[in-house]
Design an enzyme around this catalytic site. Structure first.
Site, PDB file in Angstrom:
ATOM      1  N   HIS A  64      17.936 -22.591 -90.367  1.00 32.87           N
ATOM      2  CA  HIS A  64      18.155 -21.544 -91.362  1.00 32.87           C
ATOM      3  C   HIS A  64      16.991 -20.547 -91.319  1.00 32.87           C
ATOM      4  O   HIS A  64      15.827 -20.930 -91.165  1.00 32.87           O
ATOM      5  CB  HIS A  64      18.268 -22.171 -92.745  1.00 32.87           C
ATOM      6  CG  HIS A  64      18.749 -21.253 -93.816  1.00 32.87           C
ATOM      7  ND1 HIS A  64      17.928 -20.312 -94.403  1.00 32.87           N
ATOM      8  CD2 HIS A  64      19.960 -21.120 -94.414  1.00 32.87           C
ATOM      9  CE1 HIS A  64      18.620 -19.653 -95.322  1.00 32.87           C
ATOM     10  NE2 HIS A  64      19.858 -20.111 -95.346  1.00 32.87           N
ATOM     11  N   GLU A  81      15.466 -18.875 -93.603  1.00 34.81           N
ATOM     12  CA  GLU A  81      14.405 -19.100 -94.586  1.00 34.81           C
ATOM     13  C   GLU A  81      13.483 -20.226 -94.150  1.00 34.81           C
ATOM     14  O   GLU A  81      12.248 -20.111 -94.242  1.00 34.81           O
ATOM     15  CB  GLU A  81      15.008 -19.429 -95.958  1.00 34.81           C
ATOM     16  CG  GLU A  81      13.929 -19.680 -97.010  1.00 34.81           C
ATOM     17  CD  GLU A  81      14.473 -20.267 -98.298  1.00 34.81           C
ATOM     18  OE1 GLU A  81      13.775 -21.104 -98.906  1.00 34.81           O
ATOM     19  OE2 GLU A  81      15.600 -19.894 -98.702  1.00 34.81           O
ATOM     20  N   THR A  86      14.654 -23.049-100.574  1.00 30.93           N
ATOM     21  CA  THR A  86      14.867 -22.845-102.011  1.00 30.93           C
ATOM     22  C   THR A  86      16.299 -23.057-102.460  1.00 30.93           C
ATOM     23  O   THR A  86      16.568 -23.163-103.658  1.00 30.93           O
ATOM     24  CB  THR A  86      14.441 -21.418-102.420  1.00 30.93           C
ATOM     25  OG1 THR A  86      15.223 -20.463-101.691  1.00 30.93           O
ATOM     26  CG2 THR A  86      12.968 -21.197-102.154  1.00 30.93           C
ATOM     27  N   ASN A  96      23.223 -21.979-100.313  1.00 27.40           N
ATOM     28  CA  ASN A  96      23.419 -22.307-101.733  1.00 27.40           C
ATOM     29  C   ASN A  96      24.905 -22.405-102.074  1.00 27.40           C
ATOM     30  O   ASN A  96      25.307 -23.210-102.905  1.00 27.40           O
ATOM     31  CB  ASN A  96      22.689 -21.306-102.632  1.00 27.40           C
ATOM     32  CG  ASN A  96      23.363 -19.957-102.708  1.00 27.40           C
ATOM     33  OD1 ASN A  96      24.249 -19.731-103.527  1.00 27.40           O
ATOM     34  ND2 ASN A  96      22.953 -19.029-101.856  1.00 27.40           N
TER      35      ASN A  96
END
Length: 409
Positions: A187, A189, A257, A326
């Site tokens: 990913h 991030e 996150t 998410n």
């Protein structure tokens, strides 16, 4: 006769511009609202999150859709185009967020996508006159340094919650503490975060995706094991030179996150217990660190879905980009409770007899027949932090259309 040797020319520092000027942002807000806002969704929210007519009931999660960090990233991308009109070149590292419709809008403004980690050929074409947008996920340290060396105008939309993780990981690095990062190694991030672990000081990192991988690490911490097998299992998910016999002696847990809070908390609990078993409770502070770095908006959407799942419903629709971390976690939560369909837009609801949706376990889009029950039905809807409200409206309108009903006014 002596010849003076000139010093190499230092790189041009990146230019700074103020995109938050009132005249720029006023125009930007009008465009963003025009593209992504939904008066229908606003009205349903004001009425308690429920809309119904003739046997069809739709329940919206209390929290869904764009978070502050996503809104800020989109605003800044639109502001960059407003401040630097064509023919000024604007580039974007990868995607601004993980939503195909939003990224199509960005490209429609003439903003050109580069690879998240630009190739040499892509970097070669850039000049100090070019604008480069850093997406909400951030970018790797080496990529940023390369852009700075070019003197490009950088528009940094990195989410503040992501930067909080970076700060923690850099601190681990300076203390020679290995960052164990709960996340997806590929990913954007997580790649940006892992680059922070190795760019300053003596830090290393290891990425664990789930509790099975966490337990593997914990067994190694407690008992040691086959180093070659360990490195093969986590290939692509650890820092250059990582040695589990050396670099698991002092660890600090962080996370992508957008992971599930409960799972991240369990990751840190299990690693803490393993370190305590290995080194003892008194020595634990020298061997273990932890900091809660779950994004507040991610948690709000997970909490809201948890409450929605307590309501009587026949099925759940989760709307968002298939590569959105998410959003995929919301789909995971839903499918544990009731039939759940992860769709990127309303067009995936082909008919009452056919829906195309993302299967998390197969990692591909699949078709399901007879997904919308006949007779009275209650449908729950939620969306990830990168999904705009206009796509939620499209989903609501499509459900009424499939039932041959007008949307109540």
């Amino acid at each position: 006769m002596s010849t003076a040797v000139s010093s190499p020319t230092p790189p041009t520092p990146p230019q700074k511009v103020n995109l938050r000027r009132p005249d720029v942002m006023q125009a930007v807000q009008a465009l963003v609202l025009g593209h992504y806002r939904s008066e229908l969704v606003d009205r349903i929210r004001a009425a308690g999150g429920v809309i119904r007519a003739d046997g069809l009931t739709i329940r919206l999660a209390k929290e869904f859709g764009f978070c502050y960090g996503v809104e800020r990233a989109i605003d800044l991308a639109y502001a960059a185009r407003k401040y630097f009109p064509p023919p000024r070149r604007i580039f974007l590292l990868g995607e601004i967020i993980h939503n195909p419709e939003v990224n199509d809008q960005i490209r429609g403004m003439g903003i050109v996508s580069l690879a998240p980690r630009p190739t040499e050929a892509e970097l070669e074409q850039l000049t100090a006159e070019d604008v480069v947008i850093i997406p909400a996920f951030g970018t790797e340290v080496a990529t940023r340094r390369a852009l700075e060396a070019k003197g490009c105008i950088l528009v940094d939309t990195t989410c503040g919650d992501v930067m909080s993780v970076w700060k923690r990981v850099r601190q681990y690095s300076k203390e020679a503490v290995t960052s164990i990062i709960h996340g997806k190694a590929r990913h954007e991030e997580t790649k940006a975060t892992t680059s922070q672990a190795t760019a300053y000081g003596r830090g290393h990192y290891l990425v664990v995706y789930n509790l099975e991988e966490t337990d593997y690490v914990c067994r190694y911490i407690r008992h040691g094991g086959d180093k070659a097998a360990f490195l093969e299992k986590f290939k692509g998910a650890y820092s250059p030179g990582f040695d589990p016999d050396v670099h698991l002696q002092a660890v600090g847990v962080a996370n992508q996150t957008t992971m599930l809070r409960g799972e991240t908390e369990e990751v840190q609990r299990r690693i803490r217990a393993a370190m305590e078993d290995r080194y003892g409770a008194e020595a634990l502070p020298r061997h273990f660190r932890y900091f809660d770095t779950i994004c507040g908006a991610t948690q709000d959407r997970q909490d809201a879905l948890e409450k929605l799942l307590c309501e009587p419903m026949d099925l759940l629709l989760v709307v968002g980009g298939y590569n959105s971390s998410n959003t995929s976690h919301l789909a995971e939560m839903g499918e544990k409770v009731l039939p759940t369909y992860f769709i990127k837009n309303a067009a995936k609801m082909v008919s009452p007899r056919l829906i195309r949706h993302w299967n998390l376990h197969l990692a591909r889009e699949v078709e399901t027949a007879d997904w919308l029950p006949a007779g009275p039905v209650t449908v729950g809807i939620t969306a990830g932090a990168s999904c705009p409200n206009n796509l939620i409206e499209d989903t609501i309108r499509r459900l009424f259309e499939l039932r041959g009903l007008p949307v109540p006014v």
